[in-house]
Design an enzyme around this catalytic site. Structure first.
Site, PDB file in Angstrom:
ATOM      1  N   ASP A 113       0.909  -1.244  -0.126  1.00 50.15           N
ATOM      2  CA  ASP A 113       0.060  -0.142  -0.050  1.00 50.15           C
ATOM      3  C   ASP A 113       0.869   1.333   0.003  1.00 50.15           C
ATOM      4  O   ASP A 113       1.918   1.313   0.526  1.00 50.15           O
ATOM      5  CB  ASP A 113      -0.981   0.066   1.336  1.00 50.15           C
ATOM      6  CG  ASP A 113      -1.789  -1.042   1.531  1.00 50.15           C
ATOM      7  OD1 ASP A 113      -1.976  -1.802   0.690  1.00 50.15           O
ATOM      8  OD2 ASP A 113      -1.912  -1.349   2.739  1.00 50.15           O
TER       9      ASP A 113
HETATM   10  N1  URA Z   1      -1.228  -5.655   4.175  1.00 51.50           N
HETATM   11  C1  URA Z   1      -1.672  -4.586   4.112  1.00 51.50           C
HETATM   12  O1  URA Z   1      -2.565  -4.240   4.832  1.00 51.50           O
HETATM   13  N2  URA Z   1      -1.049  -3.646   3.247  1.00 51.50           N
HETATM   14  C2  URA Z   1       0.161  -4.060   2.699  1.00 51.50           C
HETATM   15  O2  URA Z   1       0.751  -2.999   2.026  1.00 51.50           O
HETATM   16  C3  URA Z   1       0.726  -5.283   2.690  1.00 51.50           C
HETATM   17  C4  URA Z   1       0.164  -6.183   3.449  1.00 51.50           C
END
Ligand code: URA
Length: 246
Positions: A113
């Site tokens: 993310d």
């Molecule tokens: N889980 C999440 O919530 N975000 C990420 O970037 C990776 C795993």
């Protein structure tokens, strides 16, 4: 021993983002391209695609970029997006400008993310990419998590159960490991890569993730000397480490 595959130099350089084939022909004629120190004036000539070509071929005196089959580890900083086309800063903007014109293109191996930092792999090798993300390979990813509220003590059991259902999904999560560091810090190790998985797992147990950082992919750890925003070309040993257990 089989001879190295050969390619037309103008095609190789165009696919590495150095310009159009016509521009590369111009570069060659101007004497900018040298192989083993000698000018290579004919861009249309074939050249053996030896793995050591980047050490032997220079353009304007600068060693050739890595050949196709490139695999990178990048320390993704917060605030950049794993996408080729979304608005705002993109992970590809952290790489040399020319690398964004490579064909085959570099792609991220899965995504982190925008608000997650840590180890992100990129490759132009589609088969390798699929091997890493394939459920069959079960490559474990480890995330360091900071929480808004103290852990209740029941999270490890819930995550390990293989029954946790995330909102809007039809299949429960595969078991996830949890190592508690203190009441608001822990590490989770998971083999799937569902959308916002870690944040949604903690939301499902009534907590909220305030910081998320991935520090391992398989047996490959984010090097401590790789600063946020930095990247490194992976060696064959680094790639092998991805497939070694955590
Ligand atoms: N889980 C999440 O919530 N975000 C990420 O970037 C990776 C795993």
């Amino acid at each position: 021993m089989s001879a190295a595959k050969s390619v037309r130099l103008d095609k190789l350089l165009a696919n590495l983002g150095y310009g159009s084939r016509r521009e590369i022909q111009g570069l060659a004629r101007s004497g900018a391209i040298r192989l083993d120190g000698a000018e290579w004036p004919e861009a249309g000539d074939r050249i053996p695609l030896d793995p050591d070509l980047p050490q032997r071929l220079t353009i304007d005196g600068v060693p050739l970029d890595p050949l196709p089959g490139l695999c990178l580890m990048l320390h993704k900083p917060l605030g950049v997006t794993c996408s080729h086309k979304e608005a705002g800063p993109l992970v590809y903007g952290l790489l040399p400008e020319r690398w964004r014109r490579r064909d085959p293109p570099l792609s991220t191996v899965g995504r982190l993310d925008k608000d997650t930092s840590g180890l992100l792999l990129l490759t132009d090798d589609g088969a390798l990419l699929h091997r890493i993300i394939s459920p069959k390979a079960s490559v474990a990813k480890r995330y360091r998590v900071t929480l808004d509220r103290p852990l209740s003590g029941r999270e490890a059991g819930v995550f390990a159960s293989g029954t946790l259902m995330l909102e809007g999904e039809e299949r429960p999560l595969l078991p996830v490991g949890l190592d508690v560091e203190d009441e608001t810090h822990c590490a989770v190790t998971l083999t799937e890569g569902r959308y916002h998985q870690v944040r949604r797992m903690f939301a499902a147990v009534g907590n909220h993730v305030t910081a998320l950082h991935r520090d391992r992919v398989g047996g490959l750890a984010l090097p401590t000397d790789l600063a946020a925003g930095g990247y490194r070309v992976m060696t064959a040993a680094d790639v092998a480490a991805v497939f070694a257990g955590l």
